[in-house]
Every structure is written in C-alpha cells, then in structure tokens.
Design a protein around this motif. Sequence first.
Motif, PDB file in Angstrom:
ATOM      1  N   LYS A 235       0.820  -1.216   0.000  1.00 34.22           N
ATOM      2  CA  LYS A 235       0.000   0.000   0.000  1.00 34.22           C
ATOM      3  C   LYS A 235       0.853   1.265   0.000  1.00 34.22           C
ATOM      4  CE  LYS A 235      -3.776   2.351   2.300  1.00 34.22           C
ATOM      5  NZ  LYS A 235      -4.824   2.290   3.317  1.00 34.22           N
ATOM      6  N   GLU A 236       1.854   1.318   0.867  1.00 33.34           N
ATOM      7  CA  GLU A 236       2.649   2.544   0.976  1.00 33.34           C
ATOM      8  C   GLU A 236       3.386   2.856  -0.327  1.00 33.34           C
ATOM      9  OE1 GLU A 236       5.157   1.980   4.333  1.00 33.34           O
ATOM     10  OE2 GLU A 236       3.486   1.974   5.746  1.00 33.34           O
TER      11      GLU A 236
ATOM     12  N   VAL B 218       0.853   3.977  -3.057  1.00 31.43           N
ATOM     13  CA  VAL B 218       0.403   5.355  -2.847  1.00 31.43           C
ATOM     14  C   VAL B 218       1.512   6.326  -3.233  1.00 31.43           C
ATOM     15  CG1 VAL B 218      -0.265   7.029  -1.069  1.00 31.43           C
ATOM     16  CG2 VAL B 218      -1.310   4.753  -1.097  1.00 31.43           C
TER      17      VAL B 218
ATOM     18  N   ASP C  86      -4.311   5.433  -6.438  1.00 29.84           N
ATOM     19  CA  ASP C  86      -5.378   5.593  -5.454  1.00 29.84           C
ATOM     20  C   ASP C  86      -5.724   4.193  -4.940  1.00 29.84           C
ATOM     21  OD1 ASP C  86      -7.489   6.268  -3.876  1.00 29.84           O
ATOM     22  OD2 ASP C  86      -8.676   7.214  -5.460  1.00 29.84           O
ATOM     23  N   TYR C  87      -4.984   3.773  -3.943  1.00 30.83           N
ATOM     24  CA  TYR C  87      -4.985   2.385  -3.484  1.00 30.83           C
ATOM     25  C   TYR C  87      -6.371   1.908  -3.039  1.00 30.83           C
ATOM     26  CZ  TYR C  87      -3.457  -1.800  -1.022  1.00 30.83           C
ATOM     27  OH  TYR C  87      -3.298  -3.089  -0.602  1.00 30.83           O
ATOM     28  N   ASP C  88      -7.001   2.644  -2.138  1.00 28.20           N
ATOM     29  CA  ASP C  88      -8.292   2.205  -1.596  1.00 28.20           C
ATOM     30  C   ASP C  88      -9.358   2.100  -2.689  1.00 28.20           C
ATOM     31  OD1 ASP C  88      -7.313   1.975   1.008  1.00 28.20           O
ATOM     32  OD2 ASP C  88      -7.688   4.098   1.429  1.00 28.20           O
ATOM     33  N   TYR C  89      -9.424   3.084  -3.560  1.00 28.90           N
ATOM     34  CA  TYR C  89     -10.400   3.063  -4.653  1.00 28.90           C
ATOM     35  C   TYR C  89     -10.148   1.883  -5.592  1.00 28.90           C
ATOM     36  CZ  TYR C  89     -12.662   4.332  -9.032  1.00 28.90           C
ATOM     37  OH  TYR C  89     -13.412   4.305 -10.188  1.00 28.90           O
ATOM     38  N   THR C  90      -8.870   1.659  -5.921  1.00 31.79           N
ATOM     39  CA  THR C  90      -8.517   0.581  -6.841  1.00 31.79           C
ATOM     40  C   THR C  90      -8.850  -0.777  -6.234  1.00 31.79           C
ATOM     41  OG1 THR C  90      -6.736   1.946  -7.731  1.00 31.79           O
ATOM     42  CG2 THR C  90      -6.637  -0.410  -8.201  1.00 31.79           C
ATOM     43  N   ILE C  91      -8.532  -0.976  -4.961  1.00 29.47           N
ATOM     44  CA  ILE C  91      -8.830  -2.249  -4.293  1.00 29.47           C
ATOM     45  C   ILE C  91     -10.328  -2.485  -4.243  1.00 29.47           C
ATOM     46  CG2 ILE C  91      -8.747  -3.447  -2.066  1.00 29.47           C
ATOM     47  CD1 ILE C  91      -6.119  -3.545  -3.602  1.00 29.47           C
ATOM     48  N   ARG C  92     -11.099  -1.452  -3.904  1.00 23.96           N
ATOM     49  CA  ARG C  92     -12.573  -1.613  -3.881  1.00 23.96           C
ATOM     50  C   ARG C  92     -13.118  -1.962  -5.259  1.00 23.96           C
ATOM     51  NH1 ARG C  92     -12.730   3.323  -0.656  1.00 23.96           N
ATOM     52  NH2 ARG C  92     -12.703   2.671   1.513  1.00 23.96           N
TER      53      ARG C  92
END
Length: 158
Positions: free
Chosen positions: A48-49, A52, A57-63
């Motif tokens: 993640k680090e 980023v 956009d880590y959270d958006y991509t994972i979702r």
Amino acid sequence: MRWLFCSLMTNIRMLNSDIILLAIILMIIIVFVLRKELEVLDVITLGKEQAVNLGVDYDYTIRKLLLGVVLLISVATALVGPISFFGLIVANLSRQMFKTYRHKELISGSALFGIILLTAGQMIVEQVYSYAIPISVFITVGGGLCFLYLLPAQRRRT
C-alpha cells in the motif's frame, strides 16, 4: 436434506443456459471496466505505501477490483453453481507454474489453465466415471492435496 447436498455440488452439464448470453455480456462489461486496473496490479503488489507513493489511489482501486471479482464469481456461480475453492486452486497453481509477477500474464495464464483443468475434469467425470462422481468431489480432494503441498512450501519461503 439430499436437495441441500445436491445444490452445493457443481455440475457443468446442468449449466443454466437461459442466462448464458446475459452472463457473457456482464463478463465482457466487467473486464472492459477493469482493463485499466491491470496495469496497476503490478504496482499494488509492492504494498500500500509504495503504491500510494507511486500515485495509485490504493483504496479506490482495491474496492473496484474486489467488486469486479465478486461480480465475476456471482456470474460463474449463477451459471454452474458453487465450485468449492476451484479459483483458489487455479490461482495458486498458476502462480507456481508461471514464475512471473506480471499480472497480465498471470491472469491470462490462470484463465487458460482453469479452463483446461475444468474441461479435463468434466471429461474424466463423463468418460471414466459416467457421471457417478460429481466434479466438485475431484476439485475438493485435489484442492485439499494441493494446499497440503503448498502450505509447507510457503512456510519454507518465509
């Protein structure tokens, strides 16, 4: 109680042909929407680090990826029923076979390997066992043996 056991078993010959066109259209749409995320998967593998820091956009991509996976699994389940942990087996064996971290190659190879494995299993069920044993039994037994092999191998690497 027998109906519950039968409903949990996968049977490729009982494919729900009424929804196959809808399933194909949905799969094409999902793959089209997620096509750009394939390029980001290699970066996400770094963690993640790092992802980023590299502008993902880590959270958006994972979702987005998780939603795509859930939708693809739901389409497969609607077509043929639950396939135990076939996807986990194929993913792990593919990672062992294809010694690469490039996700475009891994996903393509995994899809092809899964198709070959499932087709071969269904042919064995049809030709050798005359439908006496469902393919999900082979998937469960083979998958269990596969994970028993992979667990010690994974421990040695860490």
